[in-house]
Design an enzyme around this catalytic site. Structure first.
Site, PDB file in Angstrom:
ATOM      1  N   GLN A   5     -29.276 -48.676  16.319  1.00 56.62           N
ATOM      2  CA  GLN A   5     -30.413 -48.751  15.301  1.00 56.62           C
ATOM      3  C   GLN A   5     -30.266 -49.697  14.152  1.00 56.62           C
ATOM      4  OE1 GLN A   5     -30.563 -44.471  15.057  1.00 56.62           O
ATOM      5  NE2 GLN A   5     -32.753 -44.860  14.694  1.00 56.62           N
ATOM      6  N   HIS A  44     -34.861 -54.822  27.083  1.00 56.26           N
ATOM      7  CA  HIS A  44     -35.191 -56.013  27.618  1.00 56.26           C
ATOM      8  C   HIS A  44     -35.846 -56.005  28.886  1.00 56.26           C
ATOM      9  CE1 HIS A  44     -31.121 -57.373  25.486  1.00 56.26           C
ATOM     10  NE2 HIS A  44     -32.315 -57.517  24.600  1.00 56.26           N
ATOM     11  N   ASP A  78     -31.719 -56.215  19.187  1.00 56.84           N
ATOM     12  CA  ASP A  78     -30.863 -57.301  19.555  1.00 56.84           C
ATOM     13  C   ASP A  78     -30.073 -57.728  18.196  1.00 56.84           C
ATOM     14  OD1 ASP A  78     -31.620 -57.106  21.926  1.00 56.84           O
ATOM     15  OD2 ASP A  78     -32.717 -59.188  22.098  1.00 56.84           O
ATOM     16  N   ARG A 121     -22.137 -41.281   7.563  1.00 59.34           N
ATOM     17  CA  ARG A 121     -22.410 -40.923   9.121  1.00 59.34           C
ATOM     18  C   ARG A 121     -22.775 -42.453   9.846  1.00 59.34           C
ATOM     19  NH1 ARG A 121     -26.554 -37.965  12.257  1.00 59.34           N
ATOM     20  NH2 ARG A 121     -25.512 -38.109  13.992  1.00 59.34           N
ATOM     21  N   HIS A 141     -24.328 -41.618  20.218  1.00 63.48           N
ATOM     22  CA  HIS A 141     -25.617 -41.723  19.767  1.00 63.48           C
ATOM     23  C   HIS A 141     -26.498 -42.559  20.645  1.00 63.48           C
ATOM     24  CE1 HIS A 141     -27.978 -40.623  15.741  1.00 63.48           C
ATOM     25  NE2 HIS A 141     -28.888 -41.346  16.661  1.00 63.48           N
ATOM     26  N   ASN A 198     -24.839 -36.793  19.347  1.00 67.19           N
ATOM     27  CA  ASN A 198     -26.093 -36.566  18.355  1.00 67.19           C
ATOM     28  C   ASN A 198     -27.102 -36.298  19.200  1.00 67.19           C
ATOM     29  OD1 ASN A 198     -27.678 -37.270  15.770  1.00 67.19           O
ATOM     30  ND2 ASN A 198     -28.634 -38.484  17.274  1.00 67.19           N
ATOM     31  N   GLU A 199     -27.844 -35.186  18.934  1.00 66.70           N
ATOM     32  CA  GLU A 199     -29.157 -34.660  19.426  1.00 66.70           C
ATOM     33  C   GLU A 199     -29.011 -34.751  20.855  1.00 66.70           C
ATOM     34  OE1 GLU A 199     -32.760 -36.203  17.818  1.00 66.70           O
ATOM     35  OE2 GLU A 199     -32.068 -35.249  15.503  1.00 66.70           O
ATOM     36  N   ASN A 220     -29.664 -31.356  12.629  1.00 69.54           N
ATOM     37  CA  ASN A 220     -30.603 -32.476  12.195  1.00 69.54           C
ATOM     38  C   ASN A 220     -31.955 -31.649  12.202  1.00 69.54           C
ATOM     39  OD1 ASN A 220     -28.690 -34.286  12.626  1.00 69.54           O
ATOM     40  ND2 ASN A 220     -29.589 -35.428  14.252  1.00 69.54           N
ATOM     41  N   TYR A 229     -35.729 -31.719  10.442  1.00 66.97           N
ATOM     42  CA  TYR A 229     -36.939 -32.511   9.770  1.00 66.97           C
ATOM     43  C   TYR A 229     -38.092 -31.748   9.503  1.00 66.97           C
ATOM     44  CZ  TYR A 229     -34.398 -36.900  10.737  1.00 66.97           C
ATOM     45  OH  TYR A 229     -33.364 -37.843  10.861  1.00 66.97           O
TER      46      TYR A 229
END
Ligand code: NOJ
Length: 493
Positions: free
Chosen positions: A40, A60, A72, A97, A142, A186-187, A327, A329
């Site tokens: 990210q 891509h 990219d 993190r 991740h 992660n998740e 996590n 939200y």
């Protein structure tokens, strides 16, 4: 035992502290941080020997991502990590993190080739953090699997257990003297359900009802193997902790009807329990084992679509965590759903519940993001009660908007509300929460939403070559919370 652990233990022997709660003060051991993930923010997707990963391939070769955005260049953190650390020092966070890009360290996915430039990048980042008194919290995976490992089936292939363990071992060896908090995955639910079920995330496979369970089975075993490698070979010398990061909404029964209450509990077990239950109790939640077996039988399968752990595996997996990352939200309402017709096998039908949102809840930009501060408190209490009162680190929590505006009062209200609910869970209910992580340090590549949804405390100008970062009002707010270790103005905003 390290000092931090002793503090936490003593605190939770005497946790009922109404003074601290009414002053909205965080306990002294409580740590604040912010998070990002390699794909990210880093960019430099093919520089200095990095191999291709499944997100490189997806952006891509498909049009799944809005506007054909790619990672990219992203925030160009590969070249601007020193500037990122400056932002972190401005915030005054205790930890950062971030995740390590597997293909940057092992371009083929296997440890036959170690990419020196990749190792150097993370060494430099870690050194820069330490020089500024910021602890590195590292996510090992991740979502960015090296493409060659996808070619052999990705997380559906059991040999990934050993391959992932080799990768984790490589990281413990290279960075473990400096990294004391490791998160394996992660998740995992997003990896498996969205990656191998709905087809929304790389590798975009649509195998509803089959793929997610097989993927999860491999992930859980991979996690346990990495955990044991650390315990057996590194723990004594390096003294760190290994956990996993699981995400969940709070699921509130839509009515008091016992069927709706059961449905809400079932949804929590299908979501959080799917991953946390094996680690804490040794196997999948009973209700999940029962329901998937029952539906599989109705659908004409020989056995359950949910794979089974052997008794040896149960023993090996049980207890394989030093802390659990959460996590959190958003929240949902849940209603019981009458047993659906036999159709396509699916995780949703296996769960047999109906989830929806209260239209009066405030919303963020992401279609799943509803602002429900009390939900996080309920999740924390539920985990404490059902999962042996583990050490919990909130590894992500945050608010998205579209404009990335500097005057982001809604983000401030969101963080303030959630932190206040967390404080209550600590002081009133004795939930062992030892840290909070805001997602995210800066606006970044939000998976299939590209750069449209913005979560950052710092704005990033994606039009400028320099990817200029500018503090939002929320950065200032968070800095003050960290500095004072207190929530001011609670209830006023
Ligand atoms: C979940 C993921 O871990 C992270 O990558 C993502 O950007 C945020 N939450 C927001 O959706």
């Amino acid at each position: 035992m390290r000092n931090h652990t002793i503090f936490v233990l003593i605190f939770f022997l005497f946790w009922r502290n109404t003074d601290a709660l009414s002053n909205h003060t965080f306990p002294s051991f409580f740590k604040f941080g912010v998070a990002t993930a390699a794909y990210q923010v880093e960019g430099a997707w093919n520089e200095d020997g990095k191999g291709e990963n499944i997100w490189d391939r997806l952006v891509h070769n498909t049009s799944i991502v809005i506007n054909h955005d790619t990672g990219d260049v992203a925030c160009d953190s590969y070249h601007k990590y020193k500037e990122d650390v400056q932002l972190l020092t401005q915030l005054g966070v205790n930890f950062y993190r971030f995740s390590i890009s597997w293909s940057r360290i092992l371009p083929t996915g296997y440890p036959d080739q170690i990419n020196k430039a990749g190792v150097e990048y993370y060494k430099n980042l870690i050194n820069e953090l330490k020089a500024n008194n910021i602890e590195p919290f590292v996510t090992i995976y991740h979502w960015d699997l090296p493409q060659p490992l996808q070619e052999i089936g990705g997380w559906l292939n059991e040999t990934l257990v050993d391959i992932f363990a080799e990768y984790a071992k490589t990281l413990f060896t290279l960075f473990g003297d400096d990294v004391k908090y490791w998160m394996t995955f992660n998740e995992p639910r997003q990896i498996c359900y969205e990656g191998y079920g709905l087809g929304w995330k790389a590798p975009a496979m649509k195998l509803l009802g089959i793929g997610p369970y097989r993927c999860a089975h491999v992930l859980i075993k991979s996690h346990a193997k990495a955990y044991h490698i650390y315990q057996d070979n590194f723990k004594e010398k390096q003294g760190g902790k290994v956990g996993i990061v699981v995400d969940t909404d709070w699921y509130e029964p839509a009515t008091n009807n016992p069927l709706d209450r059961e449905a809400a509990e079932r949804t929590l077990q299908f979501r959080w329990g799917w991953y946390a239950h094996p680690l804490v109790h040794g196997n999948y939640p009973k209700i999940m084992i029962q329901r998937v077996a029952m539906r599989s039988k109705l659908e004409g399968f020989e056995g359950s679509r949910l794979p089974a752990f052997t008794p040896e595996e149960v023993n090996y997996i049980k207890g394989s965590y030093d802390f659990l990352g959460l996590n959190q939200y958003a929240s949902s309402l849940v209603k019981f759903k009458p047993e659906s017709e036999i159709g396509i096998p699916s995780y949703e039908n296996d769960m047999g519940t109906l989830t929806f949102r209260d239209p009066s809840w405030e919303r963020g930009a992401s279609d799943w993001l509803y602002v429900v501060p009390w939900g996080i408190g309920k999740v924390l209490k539920w985990i404490k009660k059902n999962y042996n009162s583990p050490e919990i680190i909130i590894t992500e929590n945050g608010y998205s908007d579209y404009d990335g505006a500097l005057q982001d009062d809604k983000r401030i209200n969101y963080i303030q509300g959630y932190l206040s609910s967390i404080l209550e869970a600590i002081y009133e209910d004795g939930v062992k929460v030892t840290g909070y992580t805001a997602w995210s340090l800066m606006d970044n590549f939000e998976w299939y939403s590209g750069y449209r949804e913005k979560f950052g405390l710092f704005q990033v100008d994606f039009q400028s070559k320099n990817r200029t970062r500018t503090a939002k009002k929320s950065a200032n707010f968070y800095r003050n919370v960290i500095h004072s270790r207190k929530l001011n103005n609670v209830g006023k905003s």
